[in-house]
Design a protein around this motif. Structure first.
Motif, PDB file in Angstrom:
ATOM      1  N   ALA A 208       0.828  -1.209   0.000  1.00  0.00           N
ATOM      2  CA  ALA A 208       0.000   0.000   0.000  1.00  0.00           C
ATOM      3  C   ALA A 208       0.861   1.256   0.000  1.00  0.00           C
ATOM      4  O   ALA A 208       0.542   2.234  -0.691  1.00  0.00           O
ATOM      5  CB  ALA A 208      -0.930  -0.005   1.213  1.00  0.00           C
ATOM      6  N   ILE A 209       1.950   1.236   0.769  1.00  0.00           N
ATOM      7  CA  ILE A 209       2.833   2.408   0.830  1.00  0.00           C
ATOM      8  C   ILE A 209       3.394   2.729  -0.551  1.00  0.00           C
ATOM      9  O   ILE A 209       3.384   3.882  -0.998  1.00  0.00           O
ATOM     10  CB  ILE A 209       3.984   2.165   1.838  1.00  0.00           C
ATOM     11  N   PHE A 210       3.862   1.691  -1.250  1.00  0.00           N
ATOM     12  CA  PHE A 210       4.432   1.909  -2.589  1.00  0.00           C
ATOM     13  C   PHE A 210       3.347   2.243  -3.615  1.00  0.00           C
ATOM     14  O   PHE A 210       3.599   2.996  -4.558  1.00  0.00           O
ATOM     15  CB  PHE A 210       5.235   0.681  -3.031  1.00  0.00           C
ATOM     16  N   MET A 211       2.152   1.708  -3.424  1.00  0.00           N
ATOM     17  CA  MET A 211       1.071   2.028  -4.352  1.00  0.00           C
ATOM     18  C   MET A 211       0.589   3.466  -4.151  1.00  0.00           C
ATOM     19  O   MET A 211       0.193   4.135  -5.103  1.00  0.00           O
ATOM     20  CB  MET A 211      -0.085   1.029  -4.198  1.00  0.00           C
ATOM     21  N   ILE A 212       0.639   3.948  -2.917  1.00  0.00           N
ATOM     22  CA  ILE A 212       0.306   5.351  -2.657  1.00  0.00           C
ATOM     23  C   ILE A 212       1.310   6.263  -3.365  1.00  0.00           C
ATOM     24  O   ILE A 212       0.939   7.263  -3.989  1.00  0.00           O
ATOM     25  CB  ILE A 212       0.276   5.632  -1.140  1.00  0.00           C
ATOM     26  N   LEU A 213       2.592   5.904  -3.280  1.00  0.00           N
ATOM     27  CA  LEU A 213       3.631   6.675  -3.976  1.00  0.00           C
ATOM     28  C   LEU A 213       3.411   6.630  -5.487  1.00  0.00           C
ATOM     29  O   LEU A 213       3.529   7.648  -6.179  1.00  0.00           O
ATOM     30  CB  LEU A 213       5.018   6.118  -3.629  1.00  0.00           C
ATOM     31  N   GLY A 214       3.099   5.443  -6.002  1.00  0.00           N
ATOM     32  CA  GLY A 214       2.856   5.298  -7.435  1.00  0.00           C
ATOM     33  C   GLY A 214       1.648   6.094  -7.893  1.00  0.00           C
ATOM     34  O   GLY A 214       1.666   6.716  -8.961  1.00  0.00           O
ATOM     35  N   SER A 215       0.588   6.098  -7.072  1.00  0.00           N
ATOM     36  CA  SER A 215      -0.609   6.849  -7.433  1.00  0.00           C
ATOM     37  C   SER A 215      -0.333   8.352  -7.452  1.00  0.00           C
ATOM     38  O   SER A 215      -0.879   9.084  -8.279  1.00  0.00           O
ATOM     39  CB  SER A 215      -1.749   6.541  -6.454  1.00  0.00           C
ATOM     40  N   TYR A 216       0.538   8.792  -6.551  1.00  0.00           N
ATOM     41  CA  TYR A 216       0.893  10.219  -6.515  1.00  0.00           C
ATOM     42  C   TYR A 216       1.631  10.616  -7.792  1.00  0.00           C
ATOM     43  O   TYR A 216       1.308  11.633  -8.423  1.00  0.00           O
ATOM     44  CB  TYR A 216       1.759  10.515  -5.291  1.00  0.00           C
TER      45      TYR A 216
END
Length: 250
Positions: A208-216
């Motif tokens: 989730a942490i990396f997906m949040i970064l990717g979504s940003y």
């Protein structure tokens, strides 16, 4: 364990970046979890957990940029949520075989139609928000909310296409609006998976942490690069979803 986390976090980042721009990120993130040996039912729940947080981040970033059309979306959110809960409830007792075939043709139509209509979604041609348009918007929010809770693949593509075809939004605004509704419909499935203990937090939290970064990153690209990046990626992801459904059918 470290290699498994590296795989799901890296692919999760890419998936969320793509999803924030044009939808279809589940084609990357879900297979990543299956690749490292997570059982299918846990992979679905874990992916939904991470993807929901990423779509929330995208929604907030799009909203702060002024790309979300709240006068319309505020009416659609409750209908999306109702539809998603009904879809998640229905899927427990109804076969999705027919829907699988129907969606294959629909998503192919969306991708091919967009590919050959060069001016579709290039300019924001939205004019006004009439009562009839609000009703139409709430209706497709209910339908696609139900679809996402029941089945899922291609929801982002259908939402983006509907916002462009029915309201005349450009691809960036349509993508922003669809992300808000997509996050809303994800809530129903997420609650269902959480209630049944189908979320693997040891993988879900770092992913989730990396997906949040990717979504940003993806959201910022969509905002600053505009239609030149959103439309081509939309067509590609729509056709990839169709290819995935064909593979499953065969």
């Amino acid at each position: 364990m470290f290699l498994d986390l590296f795989i799901i976090c890296t692919l999760g980042f890419v998936a969320a970046m793509v999803d924030a721009i044009a939808g279809g990120g589940g084609l990357i993130s879900l297979p990543a979890l299956l690749m490292v040996g997570v059982p299918p039912h846990l992979a679905l729940g874990t992916n939904k957990f991470a993807a929901s947080l990423a779509s929330l981040n995208s929604s907030i970033t799009f909203a702060r940029s002024g790309k979300v059309h709240f006068p319309l979306v505020k009416w659609q959110i409750p209908f999306t949520l109702i539809g998603a809960f009904l879809g998640a409830w229905t899927v427990l007792s109804v076969s999705s075989d027919f829907l699988n075939k129907a969606v294959l043709f629909l998503i192919l139509f969306v991708g091919i139609y967009t590919l050959f209509h060069k001016n579709l979604g290039i300019e924001n041609k939205f004019k006004e928000l009439s009562s009839s348009r609000i009703v139409a918007g709430c209706l497709f929010a209910l339908i696609f909310g139900f679809y996402d809770g029941f089945f899922g693949p291609g929801t982002g593509s259908f939402l983006i296409f509907s916002f462009i075809a029915l309201f005349g939004f450009d691809f960036v605004v349509a993508s922003a609006n669809s992300k808000v509704l997509n996050f809303t419909s994800n809530i129903a499935s997420l609650l269902l998976f959480a209630w049944n203990g189908k979320i693997l937090l040891s993988y879900g939290i770092p992913m989730a942490i990396f997906m949040i970064l990717g979504s940003y990153v993806g959201t910022k690209l969509a905002i600053h690069r505009g239609v030149e990046i959103v439309k081509p990626l939309f067509v590609i992801m729509s056709l990839l979803v169709a290819a995935k459904l064909i593979f499953q059918y065969l």
